[in-house]
Design a protein around this motif. Structure first.
Motif, PDB file in Angstrom:
ATOM      1  N   PHE A 257       0.864  -1.183   0.000  1.00  0.00           N
ATOM      2  CA  PHE A 257       0.000   0.000   0.000  1.00  0.00           C
ATOM      3  C   PHE A 257       0.897   1.228   0.000  1.00  0.00           C
ATOM      4  O   PHE A 257       1.688   1.415   0.934  1.00  0.00           O
ATOM      5  N   THR A 258       0.763   2.087  -0.998  1.00  0.00           N
ATOM      6  CA  THR A 258       1.581   3.284  -1.103  1.00  0.00           C
ATOM      7  C   THR A 258       0.723   4.511  -0.880  1.00  0.00           C
ATOM      8  O   THR A 258      -0.343   4.661  -1.483  1.00  0.00           O
ATOM      9  N   GLY A 259       1.188   5.381   0.001  1.00  0.00           N
ATOM     10  CA  GLY A 259       0.463   6.613   0.283  1.00  0.00           C
ATOM     11  C   GLY A 259       1.011   7.285   1.524  1.00  0.00           C
ATOM     12  O   GLY A 259       2.130   6.982   1.970  1.00  0.00           O
ATOM     13  N   ARG A 260       0.222   8.175   2.110  1.00  0.00           N
ATOM     14  CA  ARG A 260       0.666   8.892   3.306  1.00  0.00           C
ATOM     15  C   ARG A 260       0.366   8.118   4.581  1.00  0.00           C
ATOM     16  O   ARG A 260       0.719   8.566   5.674  1.00  0.00           O
ATOM     17  N   GLN A 261      -0.320   6.982   4.482  1.00  0.00           N
ATOM     18  CA  GLN A 261      -0.670   6.233   5.685  1.00  0.00           C
ATOM     19  C   GLN A 261       0.571   5.599   6.301  1.00  0.00           C
ATOM     20  O   GLN A 261       1.539   5.275   5.597  1.00  0.00           O
ATOM     21  N   LEU A 262       0.547   5.410   7.622  1.00  0.00           N
ATOM     22  CA  LEU A 262       1.606   4.725   8.335  1.00  0.00           C
ATOM     23  C   LEU A 262       1.418   3.219   8.209  1.00  0.00           C
ATOM     24  O   LEU A 262       0.345   2.735   7.828  1.00  0.00           O
ATOM     25  N   ALA A 263       2.450   2.472   8.566  1.00  0.00           N
ATOM     26  CA  ALA A 263       2.378   1.016   8.444  1.00  0.00           C
ATOM     27  C   ALA A 263       1.257   0.443   9.302  1.00  0.00           C
ATOM     28  O   ALA A 263       0.545  -0.475   8.885  1.00  0.00           O
ATOM     29  N   GLY A 264       1.083   0.980  10.513  1.00  0.00           N
ATOM     30  CA  GLY A 264       0.020   0.501  11.380  1.00  0.00           C
ATOM     31  C   GLY A 264      -1.360   0.806  10.825  1.00  0.00           C
ATOM     32  O   GLY A 264      -2.303   0.016  10.984  1.00  0.00           O
ATOM     33  N   GLU A 265      -1.513   1.946  10.157  1.00  0.00           N
ATOM     34  CA  GLU A 265      -2.800   2.298   9.561  1.00  0.00           C
ATOM     35  C   GLU A 265      -3.120   1.398   8.373  1.00  0.00           C
ATOM     36  O   GLU A 265      -4.279   1.022   8.163  1.00  0.00           O
ATOM     37  N   ALA A 266      -2.093   1.062   7.588  1.00  0.00           N
ATOM     38  CA  ALA A 266      -2.310   0.134   6.473  1.00  0.00           C
ATOM     39  C   ALA A 266      -2.728  -1.232   6.991  1.00  0.00           C
ATOM     40  O   ALA A 266      -3.632  -1.880   6.436  1.00  0.00           O
ATOM     41  N   LEU A 267      -2.081  -1.687   8.065  1.00  0.00           N
ATOM     42  CA  LEU A 267      -2.459  -2.969   8.657  1.00  0.00           C
ATOM     43  C   LEU A 267      -3.879  -2.918   9.204  1.00  0.00           C
ATOM     44  O   LEU A 267      -4.649  -3.884   9.073  1.00  0.00           O
ATOM     45  N   GLU A 268      -4.248  -1.790   9.793  1.00  0.00           N
ATOM     46  CA  GLU A 268      -5.593  -1.667  10.352  1.00  0.00           C
ATOM     47  C   GLU A 268      -6.651  -1.745   9.258  1.00  0.00           C
ATOM     48  O   GLU A 268      -7.719  -2.338   9.448  1.00  0.00           O
ATOM     49  N   GLU A 269      -6.359  -1.177   8.077  1.00  0.00           N
ATOM     50  CA  GLU A 269      -7.300  -1.273   6.961  1.00  0.00           C
ATOM     51  C   GLU A 269      -7.505  -2.726   6.550  1.00  0.00           C
ATOM     52  O   GLU A 269      -8.619  -3.127   6.206  1.00  0.00           O
ATOM     53  N   VAL A 270      -6.436  -3.504   6.591  1.00  0.00           N
ATOM     54  CA  VAL A 270      -6.562  -4.925   6.254  1.00  0.00           C
ATOM     55  C   VAL A 270      -7.373  -5.652   7.316  1.00  0.00           C
ATOM     56  O   VAL A 270      -8.307  -6.417   7.013  1.00  0.00           O
ATOM     57  N   LEU A 271      -7.054  -5.419   8.588  1.00  0.00           N
ATOM     58  CA  LEU A 271      -7.707  -6.150   9.673  1.00  0.00           C
ATOM     59  C   LEU A 271      -9.171  -5.754   9.869  1.00  0.00           C
ATOM     60  O   LEU A 271      -9.899  -6.438  10.601  1.00  0.00           O
ATOM     61  N   GLN A 272      -9.610  -4.675   9.227  1.00  0.00           N
ATOM     62  CA  GLN A 272     -11.026  -4.331   9.267  1.00  0.00           C
ATOM     63  C   GLN A 272     -11.875  -5.444   8.660  1.00  0.00           C
ATOM     64  O   GLN A 272     -13.061  -5.588   8.974  1.00  0.00           O
ATOM     65  N   GLU A 273     -11.257  -6.253   7.773  1.00  0.00           N
ATOM     66  CA  GLU A 273     -11.966  -7.346   7.106  1.00  0.00           C
ATOM     67  C   GLU A 273     -11.933  -8.635   7.929  1.00  0.00           C
ATOM     68  O   GLU A 273     -12.429  -9.667   7.470  1.00  0.00           O
ATOM     69  N   ARG A 274     -11.354  -8.603   9.111  1.00  0.00           N
ATOM     70  CA  ARG A 274     -11.197  -9.817   9.904  1.00  0.00           C
ATOM     71  C   ARG A 274     -12.527 -10.228  10.544  1.00  0.00           C
ATOM     72  O   ARG A 274     -13.276  -9.384  11.040  1.00  0.00           O
ATOM     73  N   LEU A 275     -12.791 -11.527  10.530  1.00  0.00           N
ATOM     74  CA  LEU A 275     -14.003 -12.041  11.145  1.00  0.00           C
ATOM     75  C   LEU A 275     -13.944 -11.847  12.652  1.00  0.00           C
ATOM     76  O   LEU A 275     -12.914 -12.117  13.294  1.00  0.00           O
ATOM     77  N   ALA A 276     -15.045 -11.405  13.241  1.00  0.00           N
ATOM     78  CA  ALA A 276     -15.063 -11.077  14.664  1.00  0.00           C
ATOM     79  C   ALA A 276     -14.856 -12.302  15.547  1.00  0.00           C
ATOM     80  O   ALA A 276     -14.362 -12.181  16.670  1.00  0.00           O
ATOM     81  N   ARG A 277     -15.234 -13.474  15.048  1.00  0.00           N
ATOM     82  CA  ARG A 277     -15.128 -14.677  15.875  1.00  0.00           C
ATOM     83  C   ARG A 277     -13.699 -15.204  15.995  1.00  0.00           C
ATOM     84  O   ARG A 277     -13.428 -16.076  16.827  1.00  0.00           O
ATOM     85  N   LEU A 278     -12.784 -14.694  15.199  1.00  0.00           N
ATOM     86  CA  LEU A 278     -11.407 -15.177  15.227  1.00  0.00           C
ATOM     87  C   LEU A 278     -10.647 -14.563  16.400  1.00  0.00           C
ATOM     88  O   LEU A 278     -10.915 -13.424  16.802  1.00  0.00           O
ATOM     89  N   PRO A 279      -9.667 -15.304  16.961  1.00  0.00           N
ATOM     90  CA  PRO A 279      -8.847 -14.730  18.041  1.00  0.00           C
ATOM     91  C   PRO A 279      -7.939 -13.627  17.512  1.00  0.00           C
ATOM     92  O   PRO A 279      -7.778 -13.455  16.302  1.00  0.00           O
TER      93      PRO A 279
END
Length: 419
Positions: free
Chosen positions: A184-206
């Protein structure tokens, strides 16, 4: 000679076929993109002027550049880091001209067919047991010219609109037996890019295990993870000063070397995550505890100047000790972030050879191709035929992108036990 014939050497034995044939290999050079020209005869009427052209041979497509041409340009540009202008000069020298603008048009037009698979990779990566993330600096000329108001109008958040730095963030997720690499290229930080990915994570997963270095901008702001820090980063502090403090650094490096040796043994014996945890607790736990006590004693007893390079190295290790040694407490926790740093080499190679992206669209296309290419490589799938198949079956890909992930698509290599 045939099977069963008498040996012409000893005249007593019989000939039988060997399992492996003799291999003869002849390598020929050719252009990365070759072209075939068909000359179709034309007839013109001398009365009305109508022109009649012979039909093209059967099997000749209507498009000038087929899917393999687009895939080859993508492989050279985003897989090998060769800029468009260098590909143009190479093709000119081989007699098959291919302007840089044409190359961009090829990869940009085909990118639409790849978008569903890229989105499917993001959703798949979000379910990973372990996620690795890091970033590296990048330049996007269009972003550098944007004002704050233009950035907000383009959809950037309030936080990113005020930033001037641009970076490529890398996320590598371990999902079962597969790895997914995302860029992901842009002004976002590495943690923000990871957070965008983890938004798709199923809630039931640990909670996933997150491996990164100890910088705070690598952490997501809202979503929680089980944080592990890279042991190789801590080790690097001592490697850099080993000539100045040989005895102290040797103790640290030898202890960490033993931990990596134990990890290699666990990998060679194909231990499960729980078996690996118990193995490390038995063989790596005691020497690591001894190292932690020794480092603390060096500081407490004033054997080391706190502001010296050695003092800073010890302070880093002690401060982040729980995250650096997560592999001793949590099953599946990795030792280092090397897998993500190797992935970012693709972005670094682009930066070294091309210096920048011109537009935000160019950065998005580059991220997409790099993600698909490196994910295929991580899963032992050849990326060139994979890209060709995605482009040729764009309609099928759009309907069911999960069926076209690198390890699923028709033509993907199958495990030995399933053949």
């Amino acid at each position: 000679m045939h099977r069963g014939d008498s040996c012409s050497g000893c005249m007593t034995g019989k000939l039988y076929p060997m399992k492996e044939p003799a291999m003869l290999l002849r390598v020929h050079g050719m252009a990365p993109l070759s072209a075939t020209v068909w000359e179709c005869d034309r007839l013109r009427c001398n009365a009305c002027g109508d022109v009649f052209t012979a039909p093209a041979p059967e099997g000749v497509g209507t498009e000038k550049y087929d899917e393999s041409a687009s895939a080859m340009v993508a492989m050279l540009r985003y897989g090998a880091g060769v800029p468009f202008n260098r590909i143009e000069r190479l093709q000119d020298g081989l007699g098959v001209p291919l302007p840089a603008s044409t190359q961009w048009g090829l990869v940009d037009r085909r990118a639409e067919a790849l978008t569903p698979v890229f989105d499917a990779l993001v959703r798949h990566a979000a379910q990973g047991e372990v996620v690795y993330n890091d970033d590296t600096s990048m330049t996007v000329l269009e972003l550098g010219k944007r004002t704050r108001e233009e950035a907000l109008a383009a959809g950037e958040s309030e936080a990113t609109a005020n930033r001037t730095g641009v970076r490529t963030s890398g996320v590598v997720a371990q999902v079962g037996e597969h790895k997914v690499a995302l860029f992901f290229t842009g002004r976002q930080l590495a943690g923000e890019a990871l957070e965008e990915v983890l938004q798709e994570r199923l809630a039931r997963l640990p909670l996933p295990i997150q491996m990164s270095d100890a910088l705070s901008h690598n952490l997501p702001r809202e979503l929680k993870t089980i944080v592990a820090n890279c042991l190789a980063h801590g080790r690097r502090y001592f490697v850099d000063i080993v000539e100045s403090f040989p005895d102290e650094c040797r103790k640290v490096l030898e202890t960490l070397g033993g931990v990596y040796k134990n990890n290699a043994v666990a990998r060679e014996q194909e231990m499960t995550a729980q078996q690996r945890l118990l193995f490390h607790q038995e063989h790596s736990g005691p020497p690591m505890k001894e190292l932690r006590d020794w480092m603390q004693a060096q500081r407490d007893d004033k054997h080391v100047e706190p502001n010296s390079p050695l003092g800073e190295a010890l302070r880093y290790m002690i401060k982040h000790w729980p995250a650096l040694t997560l592999f001793l407490r949590v099953a599946g926790a990795p030792l280092d972030n090397n897998v993500c740093e190797r992935a970012l080499k693709k972005a670094i190679l682009h930066r070294k050879n091309s210096l920048f992206y011109r537009t935000v669209r160019g950065a998005l296309v580059g991220d997409m191709y790099m993600s698909l290419i490196h994910t295929a490589e991580l899963n032992d799938v050849h990326p060139f035929p994979y890209l060709v198949e995605l482009m040729r079956h764009a309609a099928d890909v759009a309907q069911d992108p999960r069926a076209w992930l690198p390890w699923n698509y028709p033509g993907a290599p199958q495990p030995e036990h399933s053949r």
